[in-house]
Motif scaffolding. Structure first.
Motif, short mmCIF file in Angstrom:
data_model
loop_
_atom_site.label_atom_id
_atom_site.label_comp_id
_atom_site.label_asym_id
_atom_site.label_seq_id
_atom_site.Cartn_x
_atom_site.Cartn_y
_atom_site.Cartn_z
N PRO A 1 5.35 22.12 -2.82
CA PRO A 1 4.28 22.06 -1.81
C PRO A 1 3.67 20.66 -1.66
O PRO A 1 3.24 20.30 -0.58
CB PRO A 1 3.25 23.05 -2.33
CG PRO A 1 4.03 24.04 -3.14
CD PRO A 1 5.15 23.25 -3.76
N THR B 1 -6.26 28.88 -3.24
CA THR B 1 -5.03 29.31 -2.56
C THR B 1 -4.72 30.75 -2.94
O THR B 1 -4.41 31.05 -4.09
CB THR B 1 -3.85 28.41 -2.97
OG1 THR B 1 -4.20 27.05 -2.75
CG2 THR B 1 -2.60 28.76 -2.19
N LYS C 1 6.08 35.57 9.86
CA LYS C 1 5.42 34.30 9.57
C LYS C 1 4.43 33.94 10.68
O LYS C 1 3.28 33.59 10.42
CB LYS C 1 6.48 33.20 9.42
CG LYS C 1 5.91 31.83 9.16
CD LYS C 1 7.03 30.81 9.04
CE LYS C 1 6.44 29.40 8.86
NZ LYS C 1 7.49 28.41 8.71
N THR D 1 0.33 34.03 10.31
CA THR D 1 -0.35 32.74 10.48
C THR D 1 -1.33 32.80 11.65
O THR D 1 -2.50 32.43 11.52
CB THR D 1 0.69 31.62 10.70
OG1 THR D 1 1.64 31.67 9.63
CG2 THR D 1 0.03 30.25 10.71
N THR E 1 -4.85 26.54 5.61
CA THR E 1 -3.42 26.29 5.80
C THR E 1 -2.65 27.51 5.33
O THR E 1 -2.80 27.93 4.18
CB THR E 1 -2.95 25.06 4.98
OG1 THR E 1 -3.86 23.98 5.22
CG2 THR E 1 -1.54 24.65 5.35
N THR F 1 1.07 29.15 4.69
CA THR F 1 2.47 28.78 4.50
C THR F 1 3.26 30.00 4.05
O THR F 1 2.79 30.74 3.18
CB THR F 1 2.61 27.71 3.38
OG1 THR F 1 1.52 26.81 3.47
CG2 THR F 1 3.92 26.96 3.48
N VAL G 1 6.24 30.90 1.88
CA VAL G 1 7.10 30.18 0.92
C VAL G 1 8.37 30.96 0.59
O VAL G 1 9.32 30.40 0.06
CB VAL G 1 6.33 29.83 -0.37
CG1 VAL G 1 5.24 28.80 -0.08
CG2 VAL G 1 5.73 31.06 -1.03
#
Lengths: 493, 493
Positions: free
Chosen positions: A87, A353, A370, A374, A391, A393, A395
């Motif tokens: 990351p 996070t 995704k 998001t 943010t 993400t 993964v």
């Protein structure tokens, strides 16, 4: 041909097979302790693929696998699959993939056994009764991280081949191995490697066998589907560094409050996923499926007792199995960057996070998920009017997989289970993810079967993971028998 | 008395004092490196009171304090304050409290200096630029956990006494020390010790001085109020052990989802506390207070830049200071039991414990707050109809404290600051908690002052905590000067 002689010939053939199996099974029983020691040796290596600080251990693990296969005379390769990007932008070498080949008789079928030797994180403090990296035998259960998932099954396959060798019996099929070290974080680098070797390593492979899952009950099972997994990081970043909650509390908009606020919009108390578009994408449950689930041996009360909860999300077998296997779900795994140690700390964490994942099923698509997640979280966050930065993400984006249970591979599986356990298997799906199954299917076009030997209560991914001696040893015999059954499959199929 | 002679006598007295101070200040300057080394020696001990595994270090720290005071000829005691009960019911010995006495002249005032030598948790991985337990001097700033909070101030007080001794000057007042090792977790055991020694150790004490906070800007400050702190654990318990989110996700009601759900009801995105009854209990802001805040030197933009955020909870100075000092706030510090490491883990944590605290102000009462929070969270949780179990515990219940700024102790403080820094101090409150201030006030009935020497940007409780050489050394001089000023206080006051 005199029809009178035919039954006699068949009898002889059957007898020869039966005899051969008994000898091989006896060999496995005689070498039980040696096989347990081999597992101890592998469990001692903390091959945690999710922790970059353990990467040297993981490299050592792959070397160990290669060495074992080499000593058995296999044609072994350590395949460099490149690097992963962390990351923070740094690059880190991926563990080599181990490939091996035993036999190359063009007159025989060729199977490829897939497995992995990386493990989930585990620490004694998490609540393990024993050191997770010191294999501990308690009443016939072998406790340790990675025992059931997936080190013992990989060893069982290797020992199955070794048994044939030790008794100087020809392998009934050519056996290839593909053992990786990044399964627990989404098989990074393996897709590209399969694509690259599709016309080399995979060219003569007929069937791919995966034994990276567990039974549903004490009855052996064959698995024909898995859920996929979309794993997300949602990071909220505020001040430059952590702040004292006394000195700064009341003047700053705390990232943790924001993060809790957006996480709370993912799923309802009754388990309904609140992200728009997710539920709409799920293939409807058919009457046939409903009937199939109804027939499966599954004791709801036993399931409740095993995990120690008084009430489940659903009260009936079909709903439970369906939500375990073929509906999506959201799990919030934890938060990195906040205070997570014992004791009290009066901190306003600067950057937090959340890790959460969505188990994914047909006809969901990771790329769409995704975007859905998001967009949704950013819109929820925007409504808070926070000055902090979110943010999101994805993964891991591993696809679900489904097989045809009518395929001869499954018929052969049933026959092998009948021979070793003298019963019919359950045909089940798996709630977990074996990310690479879908890639094998899409890239190689080969038929795939999942043949689990893990117990239904092995506690994969939790504290006190184990495999029983029974499952490990009888499982090895099952693989021996299965190689024989695969040899009988007619090529025309 | 000939009035003509009076000014001359006064002049002589003033001259003698000025001379004495200059010598003492020079001594401190000459021994600066020795004082920095003393701090290095103390910072090297990881005296984290919240981590039970560090308790031996904490015991060692208390011994070290006692030894230093003993070598200076003080009458030192290590006071056994008993044990603490851990959440699991086990008992653990508390660190001894160190008391010491220098001088017992009945013709002089007696001050008691309170301080603590335990620290907040700190790990290099949290984002420290330097090892938190290896004092590191970068451009005159001394970095290390516990430097500003509260090891350097305690040392500064000890060095102030030592300077008088070294120059063979009589201490202008008798000085007692009370140094504890559990401040960061709520001064466990100290209340009882103060109560027990109220008529012995405290009987001849006139004033209590606390230097466990910081300035608001580059201008020295005197502190007349602190917020209290109610620290809560909210534990949600589900299955017997952690579960694999693939295998079990969709069939169990996850504790983490429940916990996120209830945490999200504590505070609104705009910072409004949603727990019924909390806001109603807060004393209203008076016009005088408003005026006082308006006059304080506080640069909002500088504050924003310092912590690195683009927008604060409020845009004007008075609202910011008021919400920092005299309004309650909720901070969620983190979650124990969930996955908090780097990487990906697909776990459904079985038991998760949120840590959050409410900074508490007049006229809130900790016992009432405990009931308000527990009742509210249980009622919110009940609406979720979850089979999991919620347990809410208040593990710290520290009261707020307020002093009278017209008291001669504060006048003496202003005079000492004028002498050392040649300016008027800010009169400020502290958003953080010094739990024992309220107990000193209630039990001993003595007057209390807080005289900080920590810098406004020392980062107490965060990464890269530091104290500047300037604050440490000039702070020591301030304490020297303050002892002189206290000696001038008329007993009749």
């Amino acid at each position: 041909m005199n029809l009178q002689t035919l039954p006699i010939i068949l009898l002889v053939v059957c007898h020869a097979q039966a005899f051969q199996y008994a000898q091989l099974a006896q060999y496995i029983d005689d070498h039980q302790e040696e096989h347990v020691e081999a597992l101890r040796d592998w469990v001692a290596i903390e091959s945690d693929s999710s922790n970059i600080h353990k990467r040297p251990e993981l490299h050592r693990m792959m070397e160990k696998v290669a060495e074992k296969l080499r000593l058995m005379g296999g044609t072994v390769e350590l395949v460099d699959i490149g690097e992963q990007e962390l990351p923070n932008g740094q690059m880190l070498a991926l563990p080599n993939v181990v490939t091996a080949r035993f036999g190359s008789d063009p007159g025989k079928h060729t199977v490829c056994v897939y497995g992995h030797v990386d493990v989930q994180p585990a620490k004694l403090e998490d609540g393990w009764a024993t050191d997770p990296y010191n294999l501990t035998d308690i009443q016939g259960n072998l406790y340790g991280r990675g025992t059931s998932d997936n080190k013992a099954p990989v060893l069982a396959w290797i020992h199955a081949v070794k048994a044939y060798q030790a008794l100087s019996m020809d392998l009934p099929v050519n056996v290839k191995f593909l053992i990786e070290g990044m399964e627990e974080t989404g098989s990074n680098g393996l897709d590209a490697m399969i694509l690259a070797q599709n016309h080399t390593f995979f060219s003569d492979v007929d069937y791919i066998i995966i034994s990276d899952c567990g039974w549903l009950s004490r009855r052996p099972a064959l698995t024909y589907g898995t859920r996929g997994n979309c794993y997300f990081y949602a990071e909220v970043e505020g001040s430059r560094q952590d702040l004292h909650s006394g000195v700064y509390g009341g003047t700053v908009i705390e990232p943790m409050t924001d993060l809790i606020g957006i996480l709370d919009t993912l799923i309802s108390p009754s388990g309904k996923i609140l992200i728009p578009g997710i539920r709409e994408a799920v293939a409807p449950l058919s009457d046939e499926e409903w009937k199939m689930y109804q027939d499966i041996e599954f004791d709801v009360d036993h399931y409740k007792n095993k995990i120690g909860v008084g009430q489940l999300m659903y009260n009936n077998k079909v709903d439970l199995l369906a939500h375990r296997w073929r509906y999506p779900t959201v799990s919030i795994h934890g938060i990195e960057g906040a205070f997570s140690d014992p004791g009290t700390k009066t901190v306003i964490p600067a950057k937090v996070t959340a890790k959460f994942s969505i188990r994914q099923v047909p006809d969901m698509d990771p790329a769409t998920v995704k975007k859905q997640v998001t967009d949704y979280l950013q819109s929820v966050f925007a409504k808070r009017r926070s000055p902090n930065k979110l943010t999101v993400t994805m993964v891991i984006g591993a696809k679900p997989w489904l097989a045809d249970t009518q395929h001869p591979l499954y018929e052969a599986g049933k026959a092998a289970i009948k021979r070793v356990f003298n019963m019919e298997p359950d045909l089940i799906r798996e709630g977990g993810t074996i990310p690479i199954a879908k890639t094998f299917q899409d890239v190689t076009g080969k038929s795939i079967i999942m043949m689990p030997i893990g117990g239904f209560d092995d506690g994969m991914h939790s504290q006190n993971e184990k495999i029983s001696r029974y499952n490990y040893i009888e499982g090895t015999k099952l693989f021996i028998a299965y190689l024989n059954e695969i040899a009988q499959i007619k090529t025309s199929v």
